[in-house]
Design a protein around this motif. Structure first.
Motif, PDB file in Angstrom:
ATOM      1  N   VAL A  20       0.805  -1.214  -0.051  1.00 49.99           N
ATOM      2  CA  VAL A  20       0.057   0.093  -0.164  1.00 49.99           C
ATOM      3  C   VAL A  20       0.944   1.320   0.003  1.00 49.99           C
ATOM      4  CG1 VAL A  20      -1.617   1.340   1.492  1.00 49.99           C
ATOM      5  CG2 VAL A  20      -1.866  -1.185   1.194  1.00 49.99           C
ATOM      6  N   ASP A  21       0.800   2.278  -0.967  1.00 50.98           N
ATOM      7  CA  ASP A  21       1.372   3.459  -0.948  1.00 50.98           C
ATOM      8  C   ASP A  21       0.549   4.406  -0.033  1.00 50.98           C
ATOM      9  OD1 ASP A  21       3.366   5.483  -1.445  1.00 50.98           O
ATOM     10  OD2 ASP A  21       2.473   5.763  -3.710  1.00 50.98           O
ATOM     11  N   TYR A  22       1.040   4.619   0.969  1.00 48.82           N
ATOM     12  CA  TYR A  22       0.344   5.480   1.725  1.00 48.82           C
ATOM     13  C   TYR A  22       0.414   6.957   1.347  1.00 48.82           C
ATOM     14  CZ  TYR A  22      -0.706   1.603   5.118  1.00 48.82           C
ATOM     15  OH  TYR A  22      -1.090   0.588   5.488  1.00 48.82           O
ATOM     16  N   PRO A  23      -0.407   7.903   1.585  1.00 47.24           N
ATOM     17  CA  PRO A  23      -0.330   9.393   1.155  1.00 47.24           C
ATOM     18  C   PRO A  23       0.590   9.968   1.902  1.00 47.24           C
ATOM     19  CG  PRO A  23      -2.501   9.058   2.143  1.00 47.24           C
ATOM     20  CD  PRO A  23      -1.876   7.614   2.130  1.00 47.24           C
ATOM     21  N   LYS A  24       0.982  11.231   1.474  1.00 48.09           N
ATOM     22  CA  LYS A  24       1.614  12.243   2.140  1.00 48.09           C
ATOM     23  C   LYS A  24       0.805  13.615   2.189  1.00 48.09           C
ATOM     24  CE  LYS A  24       5.959  10.142   0.924  1.00 48.09           C
ATOM     25  NZ  LYS A  24       5.577   8.928   0.450  1.00 48.09           N
ATOM     26  N   GLY A  25       1.142  14.309   3.116  1.00 45.45           N
ATOM     27  CA  GLY A  25       0.262  15.606   3.196  1.00 45.45           C
ATOM     28  C   GLY A  25       1.171  16.627   3.950  1.00 45.45           C
ATOM     29  N   ARG A  26       0.490  17.785   4.284  1.00 48.16           N
ATOM     30  CA  ARG A  26       1.045  18.894   4.855  1.00 48.16           C
ATOM     31  C   ARG A  26      -0.031  19.602   5.590  1.00 48.16           C
ATOM     32  NH1 ARG A  26       4.733  23.980   2.604  1.00 48.16           N
ATOM     33  NH2 ARG A  26       4.034  25.479   3.821  1.00 48.16           N
ATOM     34  N   VAL A  27       0.472  19.879   6.894  1.00 46.60           N
ATOM     35  CA  VAL A  27      -0.492  20.402   7.956  1.00 46.60           C
ATOM     36  C   VAL A  27       0.107  21.668   8.334  1.00 46.60           C
ATOM     37  CG1 VAL A  27      -1.674  19.982  10.460  1.00 46.60           C
ATOM     38  CG2 VAL A  27      -1.108  17.863   8.810  1.00 46.60           C
ATOM     39  N   GLU A  28      -0.883  22.692   8.162  1.00 46.43           N
ATOM     40  CA  GLU A  28      -0.560  24.204   8.703  1.00 46.43           C
ATOM     41  C   GLU A  28      -1.183  24.310  10.045  1.00 46.43           C
ATOM     42  OE1 GLU A  28       1.181  26.231   7.069  1.00 46.43           O
ATOM     43  OE2 GLU A  28       1.223  25.302   5.132  1.00 46.43           O
ATOM     44  N   LEU A  29      -0.108  24.543  10.942  1.00 45.88           N
ATOM     45  CA  LEU A  29      -0.842  24.757  12.487  1.00 45.88           C
ATOM     46  C   LEU A  29      -1.338  26.054  12.633  1.00 45.88           C
ATOM     47  CD1 LEU A  29       2.346  22.862  13.850  1.00 45.88           C
ATOM     48  CD2 LEU A  29       0.237  21.992  13.807  1.00 45.88           C
ATOM     49  N   LYS A  30      -2.145  26.325  13.345  1.00 44.14           N
ATOM     50  CA  LYS A  30      -3.301  27.406  13.526  1.00 44.14           C
ATOM     51  C   LYS A  30      -2.444  28.325  14.689  1.00 44.14           C
ATOM     52  CE  LYS A  30      -7.427  25.036  11.917  1.00 44.14           C
ATOM     53  NZ  LYS A  30      -8.608  24.654  12.591  1.00 44.14           N
ATOM     54  N   GLY A  31      -1.531  27.960  15.444  1.00 47.86           N
ATOM     55  CA  GLY A  31      -0.916  28.736  16.514  1.00 47.86           C
ATOM     56  C   GLY A  31      -1.211  28.038  17.822  1.00 47.86           C
ATOM     57  N   GLY A  32      -1.836  26.705  17.889  1.00 48.97           N
ATOM     58  CA  GLY A  32      -1.731  26.146  19.112  1.00 48.97           C
ATOM     59  C   GLY A  32      -0.529  25.520  19.625  1.00 48.97           C
TER      60      GLY A  32
END
Length: 347
Positions: free
Chosen positions: A125-137
């Motif tokens: 299984v080729d698992y996905p990659k992603g980007r998370v923008e933190l909101k300031g927490g």
């Protein structure tokens, strides 16, 4: 020399040393016949990040050690299944693997050993990659959550400091808790379908590698080894199987966490709870509450992180929430082996 070996061969070498140590290295014994291994029932496939089951018959009057080992360097402990000489083992392939092989090694008390390959089919299984923008927490509110004073830092420096505090407040390594020998299984047994919330809505799946950015700066990268889900506000977190709590409390980035051992090498984790309502070593049963969903630890919004471990390997919790998968991949293997054992006993 061992540095040149693959993880699987290193595991085999270590197991051979263990077998010889347990059997007393009695290489001059009169009995030179190695044990006979029969694969009675086996899940057809296993994916990276997935789990499977095998039932093995060890035809040996004086059994010594039986272990499974894989090409990723993992070692799995079988449990006696129904009666002596029959063994059940859950095994799992790490999510990062791009190929997979599995073997069983067995010995008798005279030091005779045998190794057989287990013919499970690997599905990548080729698992996905992603980007998370933190909101300031992950700021002073998280320091307060951990019982720490405000730091006086701001921006990315504050984020990095909070990360270090999460690490310092990590009381337990879930994978280490899921290692070790497993108990025998007497009588017929079926694994349950796990449903941690009454009406879960999955928001993030297993295996995704995520890069976390705060104010355009990359702060960290990690792989998500669980299933995130939401329900109602402060929803009740439910146990689906009997077991024993092996950890309950605050656990750094996991937040308020409960970890339960269900036997047979299977463990479940419930993280980021607003409150955990169980205690260490408590016996738990299906339908009982582990606590309530929340946003403690390294998260910015309320949800439950549900994790499943099999003998030191994270596996996809979504599979264990799927009735068809649990029946096909796990329980049908146990059922087939049980029928064969019953037929032999009657004869």
């Amino acid at each position: 020399m061992l540095k040149k070996l693959s993880p699987g061969l290193k595991a085999l070498a270590a197991l051979i040393v263990l077998v010889l140590a347990v059997t007393g290295m009695r290489l001059t014994a009169l009995d030179r016949e190695p044990p006979r291994i029969e694969i009675m029932a086996l899940s057809r496939t296993v994916k990276n990040g997935g789990c499977a089951a095998v039932v093995i018959h060890l035809a040996e009057e004086n059994p010594g050690v039986i272990r499974l080992f894989d090409s990723a360097g993992g070692v799995f402990f079988p449990a006696v299944f129904r009666t002596n000489s029959y063994y059940l083992c859950l095994f799992a392939c790490p999510a990062a693997e791009s190929n997979y092989s599995l073997w069983v090694i067995a010995s008798d008390t005279e030091g005779n050993c045998v190794t057989n390959k287990i013919p499970v089919v690997f599905e990548y299984v080729d698992y996905p990659k992603g980007r998370v923008e933190l909101k300031g927490g992950f700021g002073n509110d998280k320091l307060a959550e951990m019982g720490l004073p405000e730091s006086g830092l701001t921006g990315t420096n504050l984020y990095a400091y909070v990360q270090s505090c999460f690490l310092a407040k990590t009381a337990a390594d879930p994978l280490k808790l899921s290692l070790g020998p497993v108990p025998a299984i007497r009588g017929d047994f079926r694994f349950p379908v796990f449903l941690p919330l009454a009406k879960p809505v999955v928001t993030s799946g297993f295996g995704k590698t995520r890069e976390y950015y705060f104010k355009c700066k990359k702060m960290k990268q990690s792989t998500h080894y669980g299933v995130d889900m939401i329900g109602t506000l402060h929803d009740t977190v439910l146990f689906s199987a009997a077991g024993e709590v092996v950890f309950a409390g605050y656990n750094g980035g996991w937040g308020n966490t409960a970890i339960v051992g269900h036997g047979y090498g299977l463990y479940t984790l419930y993280a980021h709870c607003s409150e955990v309502t169980v205690t260490n070593k408590q016996a738990v049963f299906p339908g009982e509450s582990a606590g309530y969903t929340g946003a403690t630890g390294e998260v910015e919004g309320e949800h439950l992180h549900f994790g499943v471990m099999v003998q030191g390997v994270w596996t996809d919790g979504a599979e264990w929430m799927n009735p068809e998968w649990v029946e096909r991949q796990i329980n049908s293997v146990l059922g087939k082996a049980s029928a064969m054992i019953t037929a032999r006993t009657v004869q």
